[in-house]
Design a protein around this motif. Structure first.
Motif, PDB file in Angstrom:
ATOM      1  N   VAL A 115      -6.411   5.533   4.755  1.00 34.10           N
ATOM      2  CA  VAL A 115      -7.493   4.974   5.567  1.00 34.10           C
ATOM      3  C   VAL A 115      -7.275   3.485   5.820  1.00 34.10           C
ATOM      4  O   VAL A 115      -7.401   3.003   6.958  1.00 34.10           O
ATOM      5  CB  VAL A 115      -8.861   5.232   4.894  1.00 34.10           C
ATOM      6  CG1 VAL A 115      -9.959   4.411   5.542  1.00 34.10           C
ATOM      7  CG2 VAL A 115      -9.197   6.713   4.945  1.00 34.10           C
ATOM      8  N   PHE A 116      -6.921   2.726   4.778  1.00 35.34           N
ATOM      9  CA  PHE A 116      -6.788   1.288   4.950  1.00 35.34           C
ATOM     10  C   PHE A 116      -5.543   0.892   5.729  1.00 35.34           C
ATOM     11  O   PHE A 116      -5.547  -0.127   6.416  1.00 35.34           O
ATOM     12  CB  PHE A 116      -6.869   0.568   3.599  1.00 35.34           C
ATOM     13  CG  PHE A 116      -8.274   0.175   3.259  1.00 35.34           C
ATOM     14  CD1 PHE A 116      -8.711  -1.117   3.466  1.00 35.34           C
ATOM     15  CD2 PHE A 116      -9.170   1.102   2.769  1.00 35.34           C
ATOM     16  CE1 PHE A 116     -10.008  -1.485   3.183  1.00 35.34           C
ATOM     17  CE2 PHE A 116     -10.465   0.755   2.482  1.00 35.34           C
ATOM     18  CZ  PHE A 116     -10.896  -0.546   2.689  1.00 35.34           C
ATOM     19  N   LEU A 134     -12.300  -2.928  -2.649  1.00 34.46           N
ATOM     20  CA  LEU A 134     -11.619  -1.676  -2.953  1.00 34.46           C
ATOM     21  C   LEU A 134     -10.327  -1.908  -3.742  1.00 34.46           C
ATOM     22  O   LEU A 134     -10.040  -1.184  -4.696  1.00 34.46           O
ATOM     23  CB  LEU A 134     -11.308  -0.904  -1.669  1.00 34.46           C
ATOM     24  CG  LEU A 134     -10.646   0.439  -1.909  1.00 34.46           C
ATOM     25  CD1 LEU A 134     -11.650   1.432  -2.462  1.00 34.46           C
ATOM     26  CD2 LEU A 134     -10.014   0.949  -0.654  1.00 34.46           C
ATOM     27  N   SER A 135      -9.566  -2.921  -3.356  1.00 36.58           N
ATOM     28  CA  SER A 135      -8.313  -3.202  -4.074  1.00 36.58           C
ATOM     29  C   SER A 135      -8.587  -3.620  -5.518  1.00 36.58           C
ATOM     30  O   SER A 135      -7.870  -3.216  -6.431  1.00 36.58           O
ATOM     31  CB  SER A 135      -7.527  -4.292  -3.350  1.00 36.58           C
ATOM     32  OG  SER A 135      -7.203  -3.898  -2.053  1.00 36.58           O
ATOM     33  N   ASP A 174     -11.596  -4.630   1.801  1.00 35.11           N
ATOM     34  CA  ASP A 174     -10.259  -4.547   1.223  1.00 35.11           C
ATOM     35  C   ASP A 174     -10.222  -5.210  -0.148  1.00 35.11           C
ATOM     36  O   ASP A 174      -9.647  -4.667  -1.100  1.00 35.11           O
ATOM     37  CB  ASP A 174      -9.257  -5.208   2.170  1.00 35.11           C
ATOM     38  CG  ASP A 174      -7.816  -4.994   1.766  1.00 35.11           C
ATOM     39  OD1 ASP A 174      -7.544  -4.131   0.909  1.00 35.11           O
ATOM     40  OD2 ASP A 174      -6.958  -5.693   2.319  1.00 35.11           O
ATOM     41  N   LEU A 232      -6.001   8.691  -0.621  1.00 36.69           N
ATOM     42  CA  LEU A 232      -6.937   8.684   0.508  1.00 36.69           C
ATOM     43  C   LEU A 232      -7.246   7.260   0.966  1.00 36.69           C
ATOM     44  O   LEU A 232      -7.260   6.973   2.170  1.00 36.69           O
ATOM     45  CB  LEU A 232      -8.225   9.413   0.121  1.00 36.69           C
ATOM     46  CG  LEU A 232      -8.094  10.905  -0.148  1.00 36.69           C
ATOM     47  CD1 LEU A 232      -9.412  11.475  -0.653  1.00 36.69           C
ATOM     48  CD2 LEU A 232      -7.635  11.632   1.102  1.00 36.69           C
ATOM     49  N   CYS A 233      -7.480   6.370   0.015  1.00 34.25           N
ATOM     50  CA  CYS A 233      -7.782   4.978   0.365  1.00 34.25           C
ATOM     51  C   CYS A 233      -6.606   4.295   1.054  1.00 34.25           C
ATOM     52  O   CYS A 233      -6.793   3.525   1.998  1.00 34.25           O
ATOM     53  CB  CYS A 233      -8.184   4.195  -0.882  1.00 34.25           C
ATOM     54  SG  CYS A 233      -9.770   4.700  -1.546  1.00 34.25           S
ATOM     55  N   LEU A 271      -7.665   9.691  -5.174  1.00 36.36           N
ATOM     56  CA  LEU A 271      -8.513   8.642  -4.597  1.00 36.36           C
ATOM     57  C   LEU A 271      -7.668   7.534  -3.976  1.00 36.36           C
ATOM     58  O   LEU A 271      -7.940   7.082  -2.863  1.00 36.36           O
ATOM     59  CB  LEU A 271      -9.438   8.069  -5.678  1.00 36.36           C
ATOM     60  CG  LEU A 271     -10.337   6.920  -5.244  1.00 36.36           C
ATOM     61  CD1 LEU A 271     -11.385   7.421  -4.255  1.00 36.36           C
ATOM     62  CD2 LEU A 271     -10.999   6.278  -6.451  1.00 36.36           C
ATOM     63  N   THR A 272      -6.629   7.127  -4.677  1.00 33.78           N
ATOM     64  CA  THR A 272      -5.741   6.088  -4.163  1.00 33.78           C
ATOM     65  C   THR A 272      -5.041   6.546  -2.895  1.00 33.78           C
ATOM     66  O   THR A 272      -4.940   5.780  -1.931  1.00 33.78           O
ATOM     67  CB  THR A 272      -4.694   5.707  -5.231  1.00 33.78           C
ATOM     68  OG1 THR A 272      -5.377   5.181  -6.363  1.00 33.78           O
ATOM     69  CG2 THR A 272      -3.725   4.683  -4.711  1.00 33.78           C
ATOM     70  N   ARG A 291       0.836  -1.205   0.000  1.00 35.19           N
ATOM     71  CA  ARG A 291       0.000   0.000   0.000  1.00 35.19           C
ATOM     72  C   ARG A 291       0.874   1.260   0.000  1.00 35.19           C
ATOM     73  O   ARG A 291       0.566   2.239  -0.676  1.00 35.19           O
ATOM     74  CB  ARG A 291      -0.923   0.020   1.204  1.00 35.19           C
ATOM     75  CG  ARG A 291      -2.040  -0.967   1.128  1.00 35.19           C
ATOM     76  CD  ARG A 291      -2.899  -0.856   2.381  1.00 35.19           C
ATOM     77  NE  ARG A 291      -3.615  -2.065   2.644  1.00 35.19           N
ATOM     78  CZ  ARG A 291      -4.725  -2.435   2.023  1.00 35.19           C
ATOM     79  NH1 ARG A 291      -5.231  -1.648   1.099  1.00 35.19           N
ATOM     80  NH2 ARG A 291      -5.319  -3.547   2.317  1.00 35.19           N
ATOM     81  N   LEU A 306      -9.550  -0.416  -7.379  1.00 35.23           N
ATOM     82  CA  LEU A 306      -8.390   0.427  -7.661  1.00 35.23           C
ATOM     83  C   LEU A 306      -7.489  -0.194  -8.724  1.00 35.23           C
ATOM     84  O   LEU A 306      -6.915   0.526  -9.552  1.00 35.23           O
ATOM     85  CB  LEU A 306      -7.610   0.710  -6.379  1.00 35.23           C
ATOM     86  CG  LEU A 306      -8.282   1.701  -5.427  1.00 35.23           C
ATOM     87  CD1 LEU A 306      -7.516   1.782  -4.120  1.00 35.23           C
ATOM     88  CD2 LEU A 306      -8.421   3.065  -6.056  1.00 35.23           C
ATOM     89  N   TRP A 335      -2.008  -3.033  -7.031  1.00 39.28           N
ATOM     90  CA  TRP A 335      -3.356  -3.203  -6.492  1.00 39.28           C
ATOM     91  C   TRP A 335      -3.917  -4.576  -6.803  1.00 39.28           C
ATOM     92  O   TRP A 335      -4.726  -5.115  -6.025  1.00 39.28           O
ATOM     93  CB  TRP A 335      -4.279  -2.094  -6.976  1.00 39.28           C
ATOM     94  CG  TRP A 335      -4.040  -0.848  -6.207  1.00 39.28           C
ATOM     95  CD1 TRP A 335      -3.470   0.298  -6.665  1.00 39.28           C
ATOM     96  CD2 TRP A 335      -4.304  -0.622  -4.824  1.00 39.28           C
ATOM     97  NE1 TRP A 335      -3.368   1.211  -5.645  1.00 39.28           N
ATOM     98  CE2 TRP A 335      -3.870   0.675  -4.511  1.00 39.28           C
ATOM     99  CE3 TRP A 335      -4.861  -1.394  -3.816  1.00 39.28           C
ATOM    100  CZ2 TRP A 335      -3.995   1.216  -3.238  1.00 39.28           C
ATOM    101  CZ3 TRP A 335      -4.974  -0.850  -2.543  1.00 39.28           C
ATOM    102  CH2 TRP A 335      -4.552   0.424  -2.263  1.00 39.28           C
TER     103      TRP A 335
END
Length: 193
Positions: A91-92, A120-121, A117, A87-88, A84-85, A27, A124, A177
């Motif tokens: 958070v993750f 979202l992964s 997860d 921020l994600c 977007l990536t 990540r 992305l 991702w």
């Protein structure tokens, strides 16, 4: 309890902790790729000609001083997916540290986290793959001869390396991702079992 939570609720211990740390490292690497693509798309690819924004991707100038501003959406797509990536990822990583490594949530929370997860992964990975194809196709549409035309003492060819880096890091982001999604699927499988 912490070993059980780290494995997604299904036991496992040290090997699952390694998987969690590897996931956090991936990540962080995805965050680096996102920051690079944001920087390239915003600072290097966008500019202004006669008061209009342009993007080097697809920008064409002919012999009559007419110009096409290119596909500014390609530059904006790189910025949007990168933000977007970013921020994600933040958070993750925080959720992974709290829920999985600290064992704050129960087994049900770990399962929900692993499912989120995975979704979202996968999303992305798809967005980065679309970005890679979009930027590559837009750059290819500008044609090799058009990249050498001077625009207000600015060679589009000088930005070829920057565009190549944006294309490469978009592909790296998609691959990273995809690996994170596969790891999330394995962790979800362990959590359900």
């Amino acid at each position: 309890m912490a070993d059980s939570a780290a494995s997604g609720g299904g036991g496992g211990g040290t090997g699952s902790r390694v998987m969690v740390y590897f996931s956090i490292g991936l990540r962080a690497l995805a965050l680096v790729c996102a920051v690079i693509v944001i920087g390239i798309s915003d600072d290097l690819l966008k500019g202004t000609i006669f008061g209009r924004d342009y993007c080097v991707l697809g920008a064409v100038v002919n012999d009559y001083d007419d110009y096409d501003t290119g596909d500014t959406n390609a530059c904006n797509y790189g910025i949007g997916v990168g933000v977007l990536t970013s921020l994600c990822v933040i958070v993750f990583i925080l959720l992974e540290l709290l829920l999985v490594l600290r064992g704050v949530g129960g087994a049900a929370m770990i399962k929900i986290f692993c499912l989120a997860d995975l979704v979202l992964s996968g999303l992305l990975a798809l967005l980065w793959l679309v970005g890679f194809i979009y930027i590559l196709d837009t750059w290819d549409d500008s044609g090799p001869k058009d990249r050498h035309i001077r625009v207000l003492d600015f060679k589009l060819n000088d930005r070829a390396d920057a565009v190549g880096a944006a294309i490469a890091f978009s592909l790296f982001g998609a691959i990273i991702w995809l690996v994170v999604a596969v790891m999330a699927g394995l962790r979800l499988k362990r959590a359900v079992a």
